[in-house]
Design a protein around this motif. Structure first.
Motif, mmCIF file in Angstrom:
data_model
loop_
_atom_site.group_PDB
_atom_site.id
_atom_site.type_symbol
_atom_site.label_atom_id
_atom_site.label_comp_id
_atom_site.label_asym_id
_atom_site.label_seq_id
_atom_site.Cartn_x
_atom_site.Cartn_y
_atom_site.Cartn_z
ATOM 1 N N ASP A 270 -40.844 -13.824 35.221
ATOM 2 C CA ASP A 270 -41.930 -13.122 35.913
ATOM 3 C C ASP A 270 -43.143 -14.016 36.147
ATOM 4 N N ASN A 271 -43.497 -14.830 35.164
ATOM 5 C CA ASN A 271 -44.661 -15.712 35.335
ATOM 6 C C ASN A 271 -44.454 -16.681 36.495
ATOM 7 N N GLU A 272 -43.234 -17.194 36.645
ATOM 8 C CA GLU A 272 -42.933 -18.118 37.735
ATOM 9 C C GLU A 272 -43.029 -17.418 39.091
ATOM 10 N N LYS A 273 -42.583 -16.182 39.159
ATOM 11 C CA LYS A 273 -42.652 -15.421 40.417
ATOM 12 C C LYS A 273 -44.107 -15.146 40.802
ATOM 13 N N ILE A 274 -44.896 -14.754 39.813
ATOM 14 C CA ILE A 274 -46.321 -14.498 40.070
ATOM 15 C C ILE A 274 -47.011 -15.798 40.483
ATOM 16 N N SER A 275 -46.655 -16.893 39.835
ATOM 17 C CA SER A 275 -47.240 -18.194 40.162
ATOM 18 C C SER A 275 -46.924 -18.594 41.607
ATOM 19 N N LEU A 276 -45.695 -18.383 42.041
ATOM 20 C CA LEU A 276 -45.329 -18.696 43.421
ATOM 21 C C LEU A 276 -46.137 -17.846 44.398
ATOM 22 N N ALA A 277 -46.259 -16.566 44.116
ATOM 23 C CA ALA A 277 -47.030 -15.681 44.995
ATOM 24 C C ALA A 277 -48.492 -16.125 45.058
ATOM 25 N N ASN A 278 -49.048 -16.520 43.925
ATOM 26 C CA ASN A 278 -50.432 -17.011 43.901
ATOM 27 C C ASN A 278 -50.579 -18.305 44.697
ATOM 28 N N GLN A 279 -49.616 -19.202 44.575
ATOM 29 C CA GLN A 279 -49.657 -20.453 45.333
ATOM 30 C C GLN A 279 -49.604 -20.187 46.829
ATOM 31 N N LEU A 280 -48.715 -19.292 47.239
ATOM 32 C CA LEU A 280 -48.627 -18.947 48.661
ATOM 33 C C LEU A 280 -49.948 -18.377 49.157
ATOM 34 N N ASN A 281 -50.533 -17.501 48.371
ATOM 35 C CA ASN A 281 -51.806 -16.888 48.746
ATOM 36 C C ASN A 281 -52.905 -17.945 48.871
ATOM 37 N N ASP A 282 -52.987 -18.834 47.880
ATOM 38 C CA ASP A 282 -54.009 -19.885 47.907
ATOM 39 C C ASP A 282 -53.818 -20.812 49.106
ATOM 40 N N LEU A 283 -52.595 -21.280 49.309
ATOM 41 C CA LEU A 283 -52.334 -22.188 50.427
ATOM 42 C C LEU A 283 -52.587 -21.511 51.766
ATOM 43 N N ASN A 284 -52.219 -20.259 51.867
ATOM 44 C CA ASN A 284 -52.432 -19.530 53.115
ATOM 45 C C ASN A 284 -53.917 -19.416 53.452
ATOM 46 N N SER A 285 -54.736 -19.246 52.422
ATOM 47 C CA SER A 285 -56.175 -19.120 52.676
ATOM 48 C C SER A 285 -56.853 -20.478 52.872
ATOM 49 N N GLN A 286 -56.234 -21.552 52.395
ATOM 50 C CA GLN A 286 -56.850 -22.871 52.482
ATOM 51 C C GLN A 286 -56.411 -23.670 53.706
ATOM 52 N N TYR A 287 -55.210 -23.470 54.176
ATOM 53 C CA TYR A 287 -54.725 -24.256 55.314
ATOM 54 C C TYR A 287 -55.317 -23.684 56.608
ATOM 55 N N PRO A 288 -55.887 -24.527 57.453
ATOM 56 C CA PRO A 288 -56.482 -24.025 58.703
ATOM 57 C C PRO A 288 -55.469 -23.231 59.534
ATOM 58 N N GLY A 289 -55.781 -21.970 59.768
ATOM 59 C CA GLY A 289 -54.874 -21.114 60.516
ATOM 60 C C GLY A 289 -53.795 -20.479 59.665
ATOM 61 N N GLY A 290 -53.796 -20.756 58.369
ATOM 62 C CA GLY A 290 -52.825 -20.169 57.460
ATOM 63 C C GLY A 290 -51.490 -20.892 57.473
ATOM 64 N N LEU A 291 -50.605 -20.442 56.600
ATOM 65 C CA LEU A 291 -49.301 -21.083 56.478
ATOM 66 C C LEU A 291 -48.431 -20.909 57.716
#
Length: 105
Positions: free
Chosen positions: A42-63
């Motif tokens: 579960d921790n790994e799944k939550i970590s992946l979701a958090n990474q996707l969220n962070d990258l989506n908000s940081q990359y210009p125009g989103g993922l």
């Protein structure tokens, strides 16, 4: 999508929406296709979701822009497109410094 749906209770509403976007909009369903049942990793799944969220908000125009650009670059590479066509490399003017010289220090 079934594996993500089975693990929905682990994620906040916002993280779940980002994961749905990854599947439906970005074509990245493989990221979730082998998720085990809740209670396992579960921790790994939550970590992946958090990474996707962070990258989506940081990359210009989103993922979505990242994935679209990556696919274009890969297609261009496959077709032999050279993004540097027409450019000529050159050595910029500079100064050669000797270790220990006044100019070096």
């Amino acid at each position: 999508m079934d594996q993500l749906k089975a693990n929905q209770s682990l994620l906040s509403e916002g993280l779940y929406k980002v994961c749905i976007s990854a599947i439906e909009e970005w074509g990245q369903g493989h990221l979730f296709s082998h998720w085990p049942s809740p209670g396992t990793q579960d921790n790994e799944k939550i970590s992946l979701a958090n990474q996707l969220n962070d990258l989506n908000s940081q990359y210009p125009g989103g993922l979505i822009n990242y994935v679209t650009n990556a696919k274009k670059l890969l297609k261009d590479s496959l077709n032999g497109v050279n993004p540097f066509e027409g450019f000529e490399p050159s050595v910029p003017a500079g100064e050669r410094l000797q270790t220990g010289s006044d100019a070096f220090n």
